[in-house]
Design an enzyme around this catalytic site. Sequence first.
Site, PDB file in Angstrom:
ATOM      1  CE  LYS A 196     -53.315  -4.603  65.659  1.00  0.00           C
ATOM      2  NZ  LYS A 196     -52.916  -4.866  67.024  1.00  0.00           N
ATOM      3  CG  ASN A 218     -73.762  -8.595  57.679  1.00  0.00           C
ATOM      4  OD1 ASN A 218     -74.331  -9.562  58.157  1.00  0.00           O
ATOM      5  ND2 ASN A 218     -73.200  -8.628  56.473  1.00  0.00           N
ATOM      6  CG  ASP A 234     -74.212  -3.404  50.146  1.00  0.00           C
ATOM      7  OD1 ASP A 234     -74.602  -4.249  49.323  1.00  0.00           O
ATOM      8  OD2 ASP A 234     -74.938  -2.948  51.068  1.00  0.00           O
ATOM      9  N   PRO A 258     -69.207  -7.215  44.014  1.00  0.00           N
ATOM     10  CG  PRO A 258     -68.505  -9.344  43.391  1.00  0.00           C
ATOM     11  CD  PRO A 258     -68.097  -8.155  44.216  1.00  0.00           C
ATOM     12  CB  ILE A 299     -73.422 -12.944  44.425  1.00  0.00           C
ATOM     13  CG1 ILE A 299     -72.139 -12.395  45.059  1.00  0.00           C
ATOM     14  CG2 ILE A 299     -73.226 -14.374  43.959  1.00  0.00           C
ATOM     15  CD1 ILE A 299     -71.782 -13.038  46.394  1.00  0.00           C
ATOM     16  CE  LYS A 325     -83.075  -4.599  47.845  1.00  0.00           C
ATOM     17  NZ  LYS A 325     -82.640  -4.626  49.237  1.00  0.00           N
TER      18      LYS A 325
END
Length: 402
Positions: free
Chosen positions: A287, A209, A277, A304, A306, A338
């Site tokens: 490859k 990301n 995620d 998981p 964390i 959240k």
Amino acid sequence: MALANRKILLIIAGGIAAFKSLDLIRRLREQGASVTPVLTRAAEEFVTPLSASALAAQKVYRDLFDLTDEAEMGHIELSRAADLVVVAPATADLMAKMAGGHANDLASTLLMATDKRVLIAPAMNVRMWTHPATQRNLATLRGDGVLVVGPDDGEMACGEFGPGRMAEVPDIVAAIDAALGHGPLTGRRVIVTSGPTHEPIDPVRYIANRSSGAQGTALAAALRDLGAEVVFVTGPATVPPPAGVQVVAVETAMQMQDAVTSALPADAAIFAAAVADWRMDKAHGSKLKKSRDGLPVLDFAENPDILAGVAQMKAGRPRLVVGFAAETDDVARHATEKRARKGCDWIVANDVSPETGIMGGTENAVMLITEDGAETWPRLPKAQVATRLAARIADALAQRGA
Ligand code: C5P
């Protein structure tokens, strides 16, 4: 004695103020510190190696390629054996070398090789100090996490008046004291996660990301500045980790979870990482090849959480657990939900819609969600968001007791 058993590597560069550095050695030793002096070649024009050595009661390292020194202690080791590297006086020339990353003599090589914090006490003629080149170098050094004390305003040895005089010795000693972590977080251990994670698809491809790690890095530096012992668990970020923290470099979410678990117990844990995620259920060992049989199918598994794992620990939970939330709409509502879902104490929420330029940018506009509700902070450079947050963390830990 405030500096008992602290080891200081003192680099003395060539300026008139070098004579004050002899007094600095004395004062530091009075406070219990041990001082290893390093003299640049130019410094030897102002003070003698013998006087520095006599005051420090230590061998002086000199800016000469001295094979005996290398045999006794390599420059890498010398740069790391200290708790803090102090440059006093820091001349315009040495500051320029530091800002440019030069390593062409002992002093600049030590400064490049060290993994410890560096504090400089600049001293130079007023025009040299105000010169745009010096100010540019100063900004670069500050950005690199170098601490600066002084210079003072006053009459200078060259007869001019203005800023450029090296800070007085007691002020340098106070700055050294602060740099060695006599702040509100002294004795506190804080884990900070930062950066993205990379989840391998095969040996050459991965899912990632856009997190740069800038906010987590700034926060780790700010916590360190308040005296915390920081364990900085970082994914492959684009900004370098700060000096003076324990860096644990990881790649995947699973590795990040292991690193966090191994770093516990801690007084506080701050989860600034942008953890993927999902990971591949099974990363391919070789490859993936284009094939006539069509496109590859990627099977995902959930990583998981964390933050939630630590926030919901039954025993040994850090007293303060802070998560981050990157949202694109209805920030306060999503972040409040959240906080409850993850079981953490605070959420630092920000709007990462592309038009804000926050993701990967230098500024951040955050909302702090605590047990008392939501606070909106003004848009600030990430370093200032970090300083404010670190101060709040220090207050919260003080209130929550030992
Ligand atoms: O659920 P979301 O990913 O938006 O939550 C963000 C917060 O949770 C951040 O503090 C992030 O570091 C943390 N997190 C985590 N492990 C994950 C996912 C998110 O620690 N697998």
